[in-house]
Write a protein that holds these residues in place. Structure first.
Motif, PDB file in Angstrom:
ATOM      1  N   CYS A 159     -35.045  51.512 -28.072  1.00 47.15           N
ATOM      2  CA  CYS A 159     -33.876  50.968 -28.759  1.00 47.15           C
ATOM      3  C   CYS A 159     -33.181  49.936 -27.864  1.00 47.15           C
ATOM      4  N   GLU A 160     -32.178  49.266 -28.433  1.00 42.26           N
ATOM      5  CA  GLU A 160     -31.462  48.215 -27.711  1.00 42.26           C
ATOM      6  C   GLU A 160     -30.778  48.746 -26.456  1.00 42.26           C
ATOM      7  N   SER A 161     -30.160  49.917 -26.556  1.00 39.56           N
ATOM      8  CA  SER A 161     -29.432  50.439 -25.391  1.00 39.56           C
ATOM      9  C   SER A 161     -30.389  50.767 -24.242  1.00 39.56           C
ATOM     10  N   GLU A 162     -31.609  51.190 -24.545  1.00 39.58           N
ATOM     11  CA  GLU A 162     -32.595  51.431 -23.480  1.00 39.58           C
ATOM     12  C   GLU A 162     -32.988  50.124 -22.794  1.00 39.58           C
ATOM     13  N   VAL A 163     -33.094  49.036 -23.564  1.00 37.02           N
ATOM     14  CA  VAL A 163     -33.411  47.733 -22.973  1.00 37.02           C
ATOM     15  C   VAL A 163     -32.289  47.333 -22.014  1.00 37.02           C
ATOM     16  N   GLU A 164     -31.046  47.471 -22.470  1.00 36.38           N
ATOM     17  CA  GLU A 164     -29.909  47.130 -21.618  1.00 36.38           C
ATOM     18  C   GLU A 164     -29.906  47.977 -20.347  1.00 36.38           C
ATOM     19  N   ASP A 165     -30.130  49.293 -20.497  1.00 35.56           N
ATOM     20  CA  ASP A 165     -30.173  50.182 -19.329  1.00 35.56           C
ATOM     21  C   ASP A 165     -31.292  49.787 -18.373  1.00 35.56           C
ATOM     22  N   ARG A 166     -32.451  49.437 -18.908  1.00 32.68           N
ATOM     23  CA  ARG A 166     -33.596  49.086 -18.066  1.00 32.68           C
ATOM     24  C   ARG A 166     -33.323  47.808 -17.281  1.00 32.68           C
ATOM     25  N   ILE A 167     -32.690  46.830 -17.924  1.00 37.75           N
ATOM     26  CA  ILE A 167     -32.358  45.578 -17.217  1.00 37.75           C
ATOM     27  C   ILE A 167     -31.327  45.844 -16.134  1.00 37.75           C
ATOM     28  N   ILE A 168     -30.361  46.709 -16.419  1.00 35.61           N
ATOM     29  CA  ILE A 168     -29.365  47.071 -15.400  1.00 35.61           C
ATOM     30  C   ILE A 168     -30.056  47.758 -14.227  1.00 35.61           C
ATOM     31  N   GLU A 169     -30.992  48.679 -14.510  1.00 37.90           N
ATOM     32  CA  GLU A 169     -31.741  49.362 -13.446  1.00 37.90           C
ATOM     33  C   GLU A 169     -32.513  48.357 -12.590  1.00 37.90           C
TER      34      GLU A 169
END
Length: 176
Positions: A159-169
Motif C-alpha cells: 500500500c501507499e503507506s508502506e512505500v512511504e515507510d520504505r523510502i523513509i527507512e
C-alpha cells in the motif's frame, strides 16, 4: 495470472526477479494455438488506451503500475520538490555503481513510483572531460550525462503507506 520477469544489470551482472500481475482475458485456459493467440491479442488490446485521456480517466484500462503511480504521485511530487538533496544522497548510497567516479551528481528527479520501487533520473557532470564543442578550447564545463536508476523494494509494498515507510527507512539508513 502472474508472470515472473527477471531483470539483470549490465553493470554488475546481478539479477532480480519481479512478479508482474496480468489480467488474463478469459476465465479458462487456452487449449489450442488459435485460442492462445486470441487471448494474447485481447490482452494486448486491453493494455493500450483507446485515447490519450483513456489512460487517466478510465481506471480499469490502466495497468497496475500506472494506477499505483497515480496513487503515489503526491508522494513523488513532494519528494522531488522538498527532498531532492536527500534523493541524491539516497541514489549515491544505494546505486553508486551506476555513476562514474568522475561524475558529480547535479540533479535527481524521481520519475516513476509504484509498490515495487521507484525510478530516478540523474543528471551528472563528468569532471574529467570538458565540453569544448562550440565553446572553444578553454571551456571549463564538463559533459552532462543523464542516467536512469531503478531501486526496487524487497519484498514489494502492499500500500501507499508502506512505500512511504520504505523510502523513509532507506533515507534514514543513508543519513546514519
Amino acid at each position: 495470472m502472474e508472470i515472473e520477469e527477471v531483470l539483470c544489470s549490465t553493470i554488475d551482472n546481478s539479477c532480480i526477479a519481479i512478479t508482474v500481475p496480468v489480467a488474463w482475458p478469459s476465465e479458462r485456459a487456452a487449449a489450442t494455438a488459435s485460442e492462445m493467440a486470441e487471448a494474447f491479442a485481447a490482452l494486448a488490446r486491453s493494455a493500450k488506451p483507446r485515447s490519450a485521456t483513456d489512460a487517466y480517466d478510465n481506471a480499469p484500462r490502466r495497468s497496475v503500475f500506472e494506477a499505483q503511480g497515480v496513487r503515489l504521485s503526491g508522494l513523488r511530487n513532494m519528494i522531488n520538490a522538498r527532498f531532492e538533496p536527500h534523493l541524491r544522497m539516497l541514489v549515491l548510497t544505494h546505486a553508486r555503481d551506476v555513476i562514474s567516479p568522475n561524475d558529480e551528481l547535479e540533479q535527481a528527479l524521481m520519475t516513476q513510483m509504484c509498490f515495487e520501487g521507484f525510478t530516478v533520473q540523474l543528471v551528472a557532470i563528468d569532471l574529467w572531460s570538458h565540453d569544448t564543442h562550440g565553446r572553444g578550447h578553454d571551456a571549463e564545463v564538463g559533459l552532462r550525462k543523464t542516467y536512469e536508476v531503478s531501486l526496487l523494494f524487497y519484498p514489494p509494498c502492499r500500500c501507499e503507506s508502506e512505500v512511504e515507510d520504505r523510502i523513509i527507512e532507506l533515507t534514514m539508513a543513508t543519513a546514519g
